[in-house]
Design an enzyme around this catalytic site. Structure first.
Site, PDB file in Angstrom:
ATOM      1  CG  ASP A   1       4.031   0.129   1.675  1.00  0.00           C
ATOM      2  OD1 ASP A   1       3.504  -0.968   1.796  1.00  0.00           O
ATOM      3  OD2 ASP A   1       3.824   1.077   2.474  1.00  0.00           O
TER       4      ASP A   1
ATOM      5  CB  THR B   1       4.772  -4.078   2.769  1.00  0.00           C
ATOM      6  OG1 THR B   1       4.328  -3.586   1.503  1.00  0.00           O
ATOM      7  CG2 THR B   1       5.973  -4.978   2.582  1.00  0.00           C
TER       8      THR B   1
ATOM      9  CG  ASP C   1      -0.241  -0.059   2.553  1.00  0.00           C
ATOM     10  OD1 ASP C   1       0.957  -0.424   2.599  1.00  0.00           O
ATOM     11  OD2 ASP C   1      -0.875   0.296   3.575  1.00  0.00           O
TER      12      ASP C   1
ATOM     13  CG  PHE D   1      -1.741   1.006   9.687  1.00  0.00           C
ATOM     14  CD1 PHE D   1      -2.743   1.935   9.909  1.00  0.00           C
ATOM     15  CD2 PHE D   1      -1.488   0.612   8.375  1.00  0.00           C
ATOM     16  CE1 PHE D   1      -3.485   2.463   8.853  1.00  0.00           C
ATOM     17  CE2 PHE D   1      -2.224   1.134   7.317  1.00  0.00           C
ATOM     18  CZ  PHE D   1      -3.217   2.067   7.554  1.00  0.00           C
ATOM     19  CG  ASN D   2       0.609  -3.136   7.535  1.00  0.00           C
ATOM     20  OD1 ASN D   2       0.095  -2.112   7.103  1.00  0.00           O
ATOM     21  ND2 ASN D   2       1.889  -3.433   7.347  1.00  0.00           N
TER      22      ASN D   2
ATOM     23  CG  ASN E   1       0.436   3.258   4.289  1.00  0.00           C
ATOM     24  OD1 ASN E   1       0.200   3.183   5.494  1.00  0.00           O
ATOM     25  ND2 ASN E   1       1.497   2.696   3.730  1.00  0.00           N
TER      26      ASN E   1
ATOM     27  CG  HIS F   1       7.381   0.349   9.888  1.00  0.00           C
ATOM     28  ND1 HIS F   1       7.570   0.086  11.217  1.00  0.00           N
ATOM     29  CD2 HIS F   1       6.774   1.577   9.837  1.00  0.00           C
ATOM     30  CE1 HIS F   1       7.101   1.092  11.943  1.00  0.00           C
ATOM     31  NE2 HIS F   1       6.625   2.013  11.130  1.00  0.00           N
ATOM     32  CG  ASP F   2       6.028  -1.509   4.729  1.00  0.00           C
ATOM     33  OD1 ASP F   2       5.691  -2.086   5.770  1.00  0.00           O
ATOM     34  OD2 ASP F   2       5.299  -0.710   4.124  1.00  0.00           O
TER      35      ASP F   2
HETATM   36  C1  BDR Z   1       2.924  -0.193   8.658  1.00  0.00           C
HETATM   37  O1  BDR Z   1       1.845   0.732   8.489  1.00  0.00           O
HETATM   38  C2  BDR Z   1       2.061   1.550   7.370  1.00  0.00           C
HETATM   39  O2  BDR Z   1       1.833   2.883   7.677  1.00  0.00           O
HETATM   40  C3  BDR Z   1       3.474   1.309   6.917  1.00  0.00           C
HETATM   41  O3  BDR Z   1       3.553   1.375   5.498  1.00  0.00           O
HETATM   42  C4  BDR Z   1       3.786  -0.067   7.436  1.00  0.00           C
HETATM   43  O4  BDR Z   1       3.414  -1.057   6.509  1.00  0.00           O
HETATM   44  C5  BDR Z   1       3.616   0.105   9.966  1.00  0.00           C
HETATM   45  O5  BDR Z   1       2.733  -0.058  11.039  1.00  0.00           O
HETATM   46 CA    CA Z   2       2.843  -0.513   4.196  1.00  0.00          CA
END
Ligand code: BDR
Ligand code: CA
Length: 306
Positions: free
Chosen positions: A17, A124, A12, A165-166, A41, A239-240
């Site tokens: 990402d 991701t 996303d 989040f994911n 996102n 993160h991703d």
């Molecule tokens: C995840 O949430 C999104 O905002 C980032 O792209 C990442 O995949 C981190 O919590």
């Molecule tokens: Ca992401």
């Protein structure tokens, strides 16, 4: 040269990402054979436009397969606070043609996995498309060597004290994937929040002086600014790319086998990844990151994006 590991990425984009896609596309170790998008996102139209822009920027001929507008049972929650109105604020791409795969993402995943034994599926973003693919065609689980995801945490969350989040955007989808029987590799906040785009990283990246490093620096400046304003973090966590870096460079992470279960109850625990070492394991959970190895893999691939 060894055979490259075939992967598809469902994402996303999204600042982090975007860098994950870049690293996967340019790496010597991975063969990125397709990309699908999920809402997360930003809305599905925006994350798809961003993925399309990135692939055109890399001069790839991959056509993005667009995913679902909403999670399996819920309405999408987007994150403009971090990723901006476009979902990828900070870089102005030329006006590329928008042309997509004719199939919805779940069908693209089914077809690609059935045609490629031992493929790795990297996610991701929220796991909506992969979960739908598994539900509609459970046979694909036999061909997937591993699901490698950025999501969850062995400790605290970022959207609620419990959830990342994911996972919380589509907990039912994550639940389907975690119960699928496919080997899982989870890179969660407990490691990714240690991967900070600090000034040293930005200075080193600027010196690389390629189109890739220019993209990285411009995107990360906006990402950092938003992370500071919204989460009060001094530097943004990247993160991703942890997903693909872990596949490219085995020295970058340490993993611990755990049993991971997704909390889908309508309580304060919704979206929590419950990690236990005492039940039979279904997931390799990243528990340690080697930052030097991580950044050297990122920089190596920024260098290749000339
Ligand atoms: C995840 O949430 C999104 O905002 C980032 O792209 C990442 O995949 C981190 O919590
Ligand atoms: Ca992401």
């Amino acid at each position: 040269m060894m055979n490259k590991q075939k992967i598809i990425i469902d994402c996303d984009p999204g600042h982090d990402d975007a860098i994950g896609l870049l690293v996967a596309y340019y790496s010597d170790e991975l063969d990125l054979i397709g990309v699908s998008t999920c809402a997360g996102n930003q809305t599905i139209d925006k994350t798809s436009r961003n993925a399309n822009n990135l692939l055109r920027f890399f001069n790839s001929d991959i056509k993005v397969a667009k995913g679902e507008t909403d999670p399996i049972k819920r309405k999408v929650k987007t994150c403009p606070e971090i990723h901006g109105e476009s979902g990828l604020d900070g870089y102005d791409f030329p006006k590329y043609k928008e042309e997509y795969d004719s199939r919805p993402a779940y069908q693209f995943i089914i077809d690609t996995v059935l045609a490629n034994k031992d493929i790795i599926v990297v996610t991701t973003g929220p796991m909506t498309n992969l979960a739908l693919a598994i539900s509609k065609c459970p046979d694909i689980t036999k061909n997937i060597k591993e699901i490698v995801l950025m999501g969850g945490s062995t400790t605290e969350g970022n959207i609620t004290p419990e959830a990342e989040f994911n996972i919380i955007v589509d907990p039912e989808a994550a639940d389907i994937c975690f119960k699928s029987g496919v080997p899982l590799r989870m890179l969660g906040l407990n490691v990714t929040r240690k991967i900070l785009v600090n000034n040293k990283v930005l200075t080193e990246a600027s010196k690389i002086n390629t189109r890739g490093s220019d993209l990285f620096v411009k995107l990360m400046k906006v990402f950092n600014e938003n992370q500071r304003t919204f989460f009060g973090l001094e530097f943004g966590p990247l993160h991703d790319p942890a997903t693909v870096v872990s596949l490219i460079n085995p020295k970058a992470f340490e993993f611990t086998p755990m049993h991971v279960e997704i909390d889908v109850t309508e309580t304060k625990y919704l979206g929590k990844t419950r990690c236990s070492k005492s039940k039979p394991f279904n997931c390799m959970v990243a528990t340690k990151v080697n930052l030097e190895e991580y950044w050297s893999t990122i920089f190596e691939n920024l260098r290749r994006c000339k």
